[in-house]
Design an enzyme around this catalytic site. Structure first.
Site, PDB file in Angstrom:
ATOM      1  N   ARG A 127       0.910  -1.181  -0.050  1.00 62.33           N
ATOM      2  CA  ARG A 127      -0.061  -0.110   0.043  1.00 62.33           C
ATOM      3  C   ARG A 127       0.977   1.366   0.191  1.00 62.33           C
ATOM      4  O   ARG A 127       1.914   1.116   0.558  1.00 62.33           O
ATOM      5  CB  ARG A 127      -1.053   0.241   1.182  1.00 62.33           C
ATOM      6  CG  ARG A 127      -1.653   1.349   1.306  1.00 62.33           C
ATOM      7  CD  ARG A 127      -2.673   1.517   2.299  1.00 62.33           C
ATOM      8  NE  ARG A 127      -2.356   1.006   3.582  1.00 62.33           N
ATOM      9  CZ  ARG A 127      -3.158   0.742   4.417  1.00 62.33           C
ATOM     10  NH1 ARG A 127      -4.600   0.960   4.287  1.00 62.33           N
ATOM     11  NH2 ARG A 127      -3.035   0.375   5.574  1.00 62.33           N
ATOM     12  N   ARG A 158       2.514   4.068   4.807  1.00 67.50           N
ATOM     13  CA  ARG A 158       2.096   4.583   6.043  1.00 67.50           C
ATOM     14  C   ARG A 158       3.239   4.059   7.369  1.00 67.50           C
ATOM     15  O   ARG A 158       3.522   2.755   7.350  1.00 67.50           O
ATOM     16  CB  ARG A 158       0.826   4.093   6.341  1.00 67.50           C
ATOM     17  CG  ARG A 158      -0.302   5.149   6.600  1.00 67.50           C
ATOM     18  CD  ARG A 158      -1.836   4.718   6.456  1.00 67.50           C
ATOM     19  NE  ARG A 158      -2.183   3.893   7.282  1.00 67.50           N
ATOM     20  CZ  ARG A 158      -3.375   3.198   7.664  1.00 67.50           C
ATOM     21  NH1 ARG A 158      -4.471   3.716   6.758  1.00 67.50           N
ATOM     22  NH2 ARG A 158      -3.722   2.594   8.641  1.00 67.50           N
ATOM     23  N   ARG A 169      -1.865  -4.603  14.775  1.00 68.30           N
ATOM     24  CA  ARG A 169      -3.224  -4.210  14.375  1.00 68.30           C
ATOM     25  C   ARG A 169      -4.238  -5.376  14.224  1.00 68.30           C
ATOM     26  O   ARG A 169      -5.455  -5.289  14.449  1.00 68.30           O
ATOM     27  CB  ARG A 169      -3.065  -3.522  13.202  1.00 68.30           C
ATOM     28  CG  ARG A 169      -2.607  -1.953  13.383  1.00 68.30           C
ATOM     29  CD  ARG A 169      -2.107  -1.370  11.929  1.00 68.30           C
ATOM     30  NE  ARG A 169      -2.862  -1.177  11.063  1.00 68.30           N
ATOM     31  CZ  ARG A 169      -2.522  -0.954   9.875  1.00 68.30           C
ATOM     32  NH1 ARG A 169      -1.442  -0.949   9.067  1.00 68.30           N
ATOM     33  NH2 ARG A 169      -3.504  -0.910   8.790  1.00 68.30           N
TER      34      ARG A 169
END
Ligand code: AP5
Length: 219
Positions: A127, A158, A169
């Site tokens: 990503r 990120r 997460r």
């Protein structure tokens, strides 16, 4: 139409939300985006949230609930909203229920995007996010042309997409957020959607589920 879109990290919530927003004209409220904007602006709230976010932990409920309450009071939500990444705990879901009751509204549906862990890990590893406009890319599947976003920004990874934070997460999702699937199923709101296939395929499945739900409700 008032919606929640949920699913594990990297499931494709933000990608699907962009298409849902365009198709149905809903206000898109992403708590991850609101928190990242606060971090970027260096506000007190951003400073408080930053450490939790970088390590992949959930930000405390009271912080996020306050943010959503303020955002739901803005005029663009009047025609319908889509909460992305909120609620993420049972106390957040209870707070949302009472916030909506307070303004005479009710959720129409909770879209739950379901994706296997291996797919999540592959998607997150590739990503790239544009720091200027927030557009979502993937280095492997949907790279930015010449490394540049259409808005001119340079998409980047990120901080919480590093492998250690991704593990945290996923653990947080399973322990704190996944129980909401049963909670919303029990309330007759859940619309589970398999998040595999192209972004257009996933959006097609979500649109089909939402339109059936709206027909059932006579909307
Ligand atoms: P948040 O920003 O909400 O992150 P997240 O839930 O971990 O979800 P992601 O943004 O990582 O993924 P996504 O599902 O949107 O996937 P995407 O579309 O980008 O939250 C970040 C942090 O903020 C949290 O960890 C927490 O600290 C804090 N926070 C936020 N809300 C909170 C709350 N309510 N309470 C407490 N703390 C909170 O897609 C991923 C990749 O896959 C992209 O590269 C994309 O191009 C690709 N992709 C997407 N769909 C497809 C597809 N169908 N096929 C192929 N590739 C695809």
């Amino acid at each position: 139409m008032d919606l929640v879109i949920m699913g594990p990290p990297g499931a494709g919530k933000g990608t699907a939300a962009t298409r849902i927003k365009e198709a149905y004209g809903l206000a898109h409220i992403s708590t991850g985006d609101l928190l990242r904007a606060a971090v970027k602006a260096g506000t007190q709230l951003g400073l408080e949230a930053q450490g939790y976010m970088n390590s992949g932990k959930l930000v405390p409920d009271e912080v996020v609930i306050g943010l959503v309450k303020t955002r739901l009071g803005e005029p663009d939500t009047a025609a319908g909203f889509m909460l992305d990444g909120f609620p993420r705990t049972i106390p957040q879901a209870e707070a949302l229920e009472s916030m909506l009751e307070g303004i005479g509204r009710k959720l129409d549906a909770v879209v739950s995007i379901e994706v296997e862990d291996e797919v999540i890990i592959r998607r997150i590893a590739g990503r790239l996010i544009c720091p200027s406009c927030g557009a979502i890319y993937n280095a492997e599947m949907n790279p930015p042309k010449d490394g540049t976003c259409e808005c001119g920004g340079i998409p980047a990874r990120r901080k919480d997409d590093e492998p250690e934070a991704v593990k945290t997460r996923l653990v947080a999702y399973k322990a704190q957020t996944e129980p909401l699937v049963a909670w919303y199923r029990g309330k007759g709101l859940l619309l589970p959607v398999i998040g595999e296939g192209s972004p257009a395929d996933v959006f097609g499945k979500i649109a089909h589920a939402l339109e059936s739900r709206m027909r059932e409700r006579g909307c």
